[in-house]
Design an enzyme around this catalytic site. Structure first.
Site, PDB file in Angstrom:
ATOM      1  N   GLU A 178       0.822  -1.221   0.000  1.00  8.91           N
ATOM      2  CA  GLU A 178       0.000   0.000   0.000  1.00  8.91           C
ATOM      3  C   GLU A 178       0.852   1.266   0.000  1.00  8.91           C
ATOM      4  O   GLU A 178       0.675   2.153   0.840  1.00  8.91           O
ATOM      5  CB  GLU A 178      -0.968   0.000   1.183  1.00  8.91           C
ATOM      6  CG  GLU A 178      -2.028  -1.087   1.065  1.00  8.91           C
ATOM      7  CD  GLU A 178      -3.149  -0.970   2.095  1.00  8.91           C
ATOM      8  OE1 GLU A 178      -2.924  -0.359   3.151  1.00  8.91           O
ATOM      9  OE2 GLU A 178      -4.244  -1.505   1.844  1.00  8.91           O
ATOM     10  N   GLU A 379      -6.030  -8.193  -1.228  1.00 11.17           N
ATOM     11  CA  GLU A 379      -6.737  -7.907   0.022  1.00 11.17           C
ATOM     12  C   GLU A 379      -8.145  -7.447  -0.314  1.00 11.17           C
ATOM     13  O   GLU A 379      -8.332  -6.662  -1.250  1.00 11.17           O
ATOM     14  CB  GLU A 379      -6.078  -6.767   0.822  1.00 11.17           C
ATOM     15  CG  GLU A 379      -4.806  -7.122   1.515  1.00 11.17           C
ATOM     16  CD  GLU A 379      -4.277  -5.980   2.393  1.00 11.17           C
ATOM     17  OE1 GLU A 379      -5.089  -5.227   2.960  1.00 11.17           O
ATOM     18  OE2 GLU A 379      -3.048  -5.857   2.480  1.00 11.17           O
TER      19      GLU A 379
END
Ligand code: P53
Length: 481
Positions: A178, A379
Site C-alpha cells: 500500500e 486484500e
C-alpha cells in the site's frame, strides 16, 4: 452448474502480514520493528507509537496470533479450504534485525524456508510482500526512515537476500505494501508505518507533504532496483507493486466536482503510474515545481525507474470515498480535509468504511484501462465483531454477504469486461491484529482465533461458517456463491 468464467488456474487463497500474526517479536534474533512499538487503539482512537518498547504498555503485535509457532496447523486449515495461494510478508527484522547489518540472520531465513516448504506440501503458492509496515526501528532512529537515501541500499540488500534464498520456493513477489497510503501525509500512523517518518515536534503541512514525496521517491527507486535484482536472480519471478486502491467518486455531476475527483485520483495513482510506466506523470512534475519542493531526484534515478517496472498490479480493495470541490482549497488535494464527504448511497462497516461491491468492478475496469497489466486482488474483506455460540459455532453471514457481493462484481469484470485477473486473496483469512487499530476484535477471518484486545485467550483456532462457504466457492471456481 454454469462455469464462473474465471480462469482455471485462478489463485484463490488469503492474505496476512508477518507483523500482524507471527508474534515471537524478539525470538531467534528478530529485531524490533515499527510495528513492535504500536499500542492498541479503537475505531475512534488512533494507536500510539512509542519511541521504544515500554515495559508498562501492551503491544499486540508482540504476540500476534503466535503464527510463528502455529503455522503448520494454520496452513493445514487453509489447505482444507482449498487455498491455491497464501500471501504473507517476510518480516524485515527477522532477516536484518537492525536493518544495516552486513550479514543476514540465519534463523530468520530458516523460518521462512520452513513456512514455504509447508505451503508447497499442500500445493499452496506463497505470495510475498517484502515491506509490509515492518521497517526496522533502528533504521528510523539512526537514519530518519525513508527520507534518507541510504534506505534504498538497505532495502535492496534485504530484497536481494530474500530473492536468492527463496528463488525456487517463491514466484510471486510485491515490493511495498500500500505504497499509496501516503496520500494521507497528515496521518501519523500511515507515515510511520509506510515510511518510518515520525514527527516529534509539529511541522508545517507542506514540510510533511515534501517529506512524503521524497520518501516515496526513494521507495520507488528501491522498488525498481529490487525488480531489476529479482529478475536477474530468477527471470521467472512475477514481481508486482501493491497499492490500496480506493476510487474517489465526484459527489455530483458539477464539472468542478468531476475535475476535482479526477485530480484526487491522480494524486493517489502516481505511485502506480511510475511503477507501471516508469515515468513521473506530467501533472506531478508541475506540482512539485509549483510547490517549490526541490526533491532529490537524479537522472540516474529516472533511468532506474524506467528499467524496473512491475509485472502486475497487486492491490487491496475495501471501500470508496466521495469528494466535493471546495473553492477555498482549489483543485489540490489536502490530506484529511473537508474535501472528502459522505456518500449517501453507501452503508458503512462498524469501523466506518463504506461498503461498495460495484466499486470493485469499477476498480478492476479502471486499472485495466489505465495500465493494461495483469491485476491481483491481494486484500479485500470485512472487519467485524464475531460471537461464539454456546455450542462453539460462529455464524458470520455478514462476512459471507460482503465477500459474495465482491466476488460477484469481480467475476463480472473478468467475464464481461475482459479484465486479466490473477487471483483473489481476501484479507486476514485467519483472525489477526488489525493494522489500523491494533484490535483483535476487528476480525476478518474464516478461522477464528481466541484472543482479545488485551492479550487474553487460549489462541485456539475455530472454523466459522464462512470457512465452509469459501471452501465451496474455491471448489467450484466461483460458480457457486
Ligand atoms: P485494518 C487502513 C489502515 C491501515 C492499513 O486494515 C490498511 C488500511 C486499508 O485501507 O491497509 C490494509 O487492519 C493493510 C493491512 C490491514 C488491512 O488493510 O486496519 O495492508 O495490513 O490489516 C485492514 O482493518
Amino acid at each position: 452448474m454454469q462455469e464462473s468464467g474465471l480462469p482455471k488456474n485462478f489463485l484463490w487463497g488469503g492474505a496476512v502480514a508477518a507483523h500482524q500474526l507471527e508474534g515471537a517479536w524478539n525470538e531467534d534474533g528478530k529485531g524490533t520493528s515499527i510495528a513492535d512499538v504500536m499500542t492498541v487503539g479503537s475505531a475512534t482512537t488512533p494507536r500510539t507509537i512509542t519511541y521504544d518498547v515500554e515495559s508498562d504498555k501492551y503491544y499486540p503485535n508482540h504476540q500476534g496470533i503466535d503464527f510463528y509457532h502455529h503455522y503448520k496447523e494454520d496452513i493445514k486449515l487453509m489447505s482444507e479450504m482449498g487455498f491455491k495461494a497464501f500471501r504473507t510478508s517476510i518480516a524485515w527484522t527477522r532477516i536484518f534485525p537492525n536493518g544495516d547489518e552486513e550479514q543476514p540472520n540465519e534463523k530468520g531465513l530458516k523460518f521462512y524456508d520452513d513456512l514455504f516448504k509447508t505451503c508447497h506440501e499442500y500445493g499452496i503458492e506463497p505470495v510475498i510482500t517484502l515491506s509490509h509496515f515492518e521497517i526496522p526501528l533502528h533504521l528510523i532512529h539512526k537514519y530518519g526512515g525513508w527520507k534518507n537515501r541510504k534506505m534504498i541500499n538497505f532495502f535492496v540488500k534485504f530484497a536481494t537476500v530474500c530473492f536468492n534464498r527463496y528463488k525456487d520456493s517463491v514466484k510471486y513477489w510485491m515490493t511495498f505494501n500500500e505504497i499509496d497510503n501516503q496520500t494521507d501525509y497528515l496521518d501519523d500512523y500511515l507515515m510511520a508505518t509506510n515510511s518510518g517518518l515520525i514527527y516529534e515536534k509539529k511541522v508545517s503541512n507542506s514540510t510533511r507533504e515534501r517529506d512524503m514525496f521524497q520518501a516515496s521517491h526513494y521507495e520507488l527507486v528501491a522498488s525498481a532496483l529490487a525488480v531489476k535484482s529479482g529478475k536477474k536472480i530468477n527471470p521467472n519471478f512475477k514481481i508486482g507493486n501493491m497499492i490500496n486502491f480506493k476510487p474517489f467518486y465526484a459527489i455530483s455531476a458539477k464539472p468542478e466536482d468531476a475535475l476535482f475527483a479526477h485530480k484526487v485520483n491522480d494524486y493517489r495513482n502516481w505511485w502506480t503510474d511510475i511503477q507501471v510506466r516508469g515515468v513521473y506523470p506530467e501533472w506531478l512534475i508541475k506540482y512539485l515545481d509549483r510547490k517549490g519542493y526541490h526533491e532529490d531526484i537524479t537522472d540516474d534515478d529516472l533511468k532506474i525507474l524506467k528499467e524496473g517496472t512491475v509485472d502486475y498490479i497487486g492491490f487491496s480493495y475495501y471501500s470508496t470515498k466521495a469528494v466535493k470541490y471546495n473553492k477555498d482549497m482549489g483543485y489540490d488535494f489536502v490530506s484529511q480535509s473537508k474535501q472528502v464527504v459522505n456518500n449517501p448511497y453507501l452503508k458503512s462497516t462498524d469501523w466506518g468504511w463504506t461498503i461498495d461491491p460495484l466499486g470493485l468492478r469499477y476498480s478492476l475496469d479502471f486499472l485495466t484501462d489505465r495500465y493494461h497489466k495483469p491485476l491481483f486482488i491481494v486484500e479485500n474483506g470485512l472487519g467485524a465483531v464475531d460471537h461464539i455460540e454456546k455450542d462453539g459455532s460462529i455464524h458470520d453471514p455478514y462476512r459471507v454477504d460482503y465477500l459474495r457481493e465482491h466476488i460477484s462484481a469481480m467475476i463480472d469484470a473478468v467475464k464481461d469486461d475482459g479484465v486479466n485477473l490473477m487471483g483473489y486473496l481476501p484479507w486476514g483469512c485467519i483472525d489477526l491484529v488489525s493494522a489500523g487499530t491494533g484490535q483483535m476484535s476487528k476480525r476478518y477471518g474464516f478461522i477464528y482465533v481466541d484472543m482479545d484486545n488485551d492479550g487474553n485467550g487460549t489462541l485456539n483456532r475455530k472454523k466459522k461458517d464462512s470457512f465452509y462457504w469459501f471452501k465451496k466457492v474455491i471448489k467450484t471456481n466461483g460458480a457457486d456463491l
